[in-house]
Design a protein around this motif. Structure first.
Motif, PDB file in Angstrom:
ATOM      1  N   LEU A 181      -8.844  43.106   4.122  1.00 48.60           N
ATOM      2  CA  LEU A 181      -7.847  42.224   3.510  1.00 48.60           C
ATOM      3  C   LEU A 181      -8.499  40.919   3.057  1.00 48.60           C
ATOM      4  N   LYS A 182      -8.209  40.519   1.820  1.00 51.99           N
ATOM      5  CA  LYS A 182      -8.748  39.269   1.281  1.00 51.99           C
ATOM      6  C   LYS A 182      -7.622  38.240   1.246  1.00 51.99           C
ATOM      7  N   VAL A 183      -7.842  37.105   1.902  1.00 54.50           N
ATOM      8  CA  VAL A 183      -6.877  36.009   1.946  1.00 54.50           C
ATOM      9  C   VAL A 183      -7.671  34.734   1.709  1.00 54.50           C
ATOM     10  N   GLU A 184      -7.171  33.881   0.798  1.00 53.18           N
ATOM     11  CA  GLU A 184      -7.885  32.631   0.556  1.00 53.18           C
ATOM     12  C   GLU A 184      -6.904  31.507   0.260  1.00 53.18           C
ATOM     13  N   ALA A 185      -7.366  30.291   0.516  1.00 51.75           N
ATOM     14  CA  ALA A 185      -6.589  29.088   0.223  1.00 51.75           C
ATOM     15  C   ALA A 185      -7.163  28.459  -1.034  1.00 51.75           C
ATOM     16  N   VAL A 186      -6.289  28.238  -2.037  1.00 50.90           N
ATOM     17  CA  VAL A 186      -6.725  27.629  -3.289  1.00 50.90           C
ATOM     18  C   VAL A 186      -5.848  26.423  -3.590  1.00 50.90           C
ATOM     19  N   SER A 213       0.841  -1.197   0.000  1.00 50.94           N
ATOM     20  CA  SER A 213       0.000   0.000   0.000  1.00 50.94           C
ATOM     21  C   SER A 213       0.877   1.248   0.000  1.00 50.94           C
ATOM     22  N   ARG A 214       0.416   2.287  -0.639  1.00 51.68           N
ATOM     23  CA  ARG A 214       1.173   3.533  -0.767  1.00 51.68           C
ATOM     24  C   ARG A 214       0.515   4.627   0.070  1.00 51.68           C
ATOM     25  N   ILE A 215       1.331   5.481   0.610  1.00 52.43           N
ATOM     26  CA  ILE A 215       0.832   6.631   1.356  1.00 52.43           C
ATOM     27  C   ILE A 215       0.565   7.752   0.364  1.00 52.43           C
ATOM     28  N   LYS A 216      -0.622   8.320   0.435  1.00 52.54           N
ATOM     29  CA  LYS A 216      -0.961   9.417  -0.458  1.00 52.54           C
ATOM     30  C   LYS A 216      -0.464  10.730   0.137  1.00 52.54           C
ATOM     31  N   ILE A 217       0.230  11.490  -0.653  1.00 48.24           N
ATOM     32  CA  ILE A 217       0.687  12.808  -0.225  1.00 48.24           C
ATOM     33  C   ILE A 217      -0.502  13.758  -0.362  1.00 48.24           C
ATOM     34  N   PRO A 218      -0.801  14.535   0.694  1.00 51.71           N
ATOM     35  CA  PRO A 218      -1.974  15.419   0.616  1.00 51.71           C
ATOM     36  C   PRO A 218      -1.791  16.503  -0.438  1.00 51.71           C
ATOM     37  N   LYS A 219      -2.898  16.906  -1.035  1.00 49.09           N
ATOM     38  CA  LYS A 219      -2.851  18.009  -1.995  1.00 49.09           C
ATOM     39  C   LYS A 219      -2.374  19.260  -1.278  1.00 49.09           C
ATOM     40  N   GLN A 220      -1.636  20.071  -1.986  1.00 57.09           N
ATOM     41  CA  GLN A 220      -1.111  21.300  -1.418  1.00 57.09           C
ATOM     42  C   GLN A 220      -1.982  22.484  -1.858  1.00 57.09           C
ATOM     43  N   TYR A 221      -2.145  23.427  -0.953  1.00 56.76           N
ATOM     44  CA  TYR A 221      -2.961  24.605  -1.212  1.00 56.76           C
ATOM     45  C   TYR A 221      -2.108  25.856  -1.049  1.00 56.76           C
ATOM     46  N   GLN A 222      -2.296  26.801  -1.954  1.00 51.90           N
ATOM     47  CA  GLN A 222      -1.615  28.078  -1.867  1.00 51.90           C
ATOM     48  C   GLN A 222      -2.485  29.033  -1.072  1.00 51.90           C
ATOM     49  N   VAL A 223      -1.872  29.801  -0.181  1.00 50.04           N
ATOM     50  CA  VAL A 223      -2.593  30.860   0.512  1.00 50.04           C
ATOM     51  C   VAL A 223      -2.274  32.150  -0.226  1.00 50.04           C
ATOM     52  N   LEU A 224      -3.301  32.745  -0.808  1.00 53.22           N
ATOM     53  CA  LEU A 224      -3.137  33.962  -1.587  1.00 53.22           C
ATOM     54  C   LEU A 224      -3.579  35.169  -0.771  1.00 53.22           C
ATOM     55  N   ILE A 225      -2.771  36.232  -0.819  1.00 53.58           N
ATOM     56  CA  ILE A 225      -3.137  37.504  -0.204  1.00 53.58           C
ATOM     57  C   ILE A 225      -3.312  38.492  -1.347  1.00 53.58           C
TER      58      ILE A 225
END
Length: 100
Positions: free
Chosen positions: A92-97, A13-25
């Motif tokens: 201020l607008k900050v979001e994770a995409v 079995s393989r470990i799945k690497i979590p998806k990465q999210y960018q935090v945008l300001i």
């Protein structure tokens, strides 16, 4: 022999690497530059000179990536930054995409 076969089946079995999210300001005309620098230092653990450089990138463009994290961490950092900005009265607008 049954134990060896069981162990072999488990190790495939393989470990799945979590998806990465960018935090945008995002840039806006109302949030002071020094506040954005404080957010970058205190929430995103940037050093002072790096935070100033990133703030200038945000100021000159529309947005910049403050950091890349797993989803939960990215969303938490974005939420912390927005809550702090609202408490201080800034829009201020900050979001994770999700990272492409």
């Amino acid at each position: 022999m049954a134990v060896k076969e069981s162990v072999r089946g488990q190790t495939n079995s393989r470990i799945k690497i979590p998806k990465q999210y960018q935090v945008l300001i995002y840039n806006d005309d109302f949030t002071p530059m020094d506040f954005v620098v404080r957010v970058l230092v205190q929430i995103f653990n940037k050093d002072e000179s790096g935070a100033v450089a990133l703030m200038l990138t945000i100021h000159k463009g529309n947005y910049a990536v403050a950091g890349v994290y797993p989803r939960d961490i990215a969303q938490t950092k974005a939420m912390e930054a927005v809550q702090w900005a609202r408490k201080e009265g800034y829009p201020l607008k900050v979001e994770a995409v999700c990272q492409p």
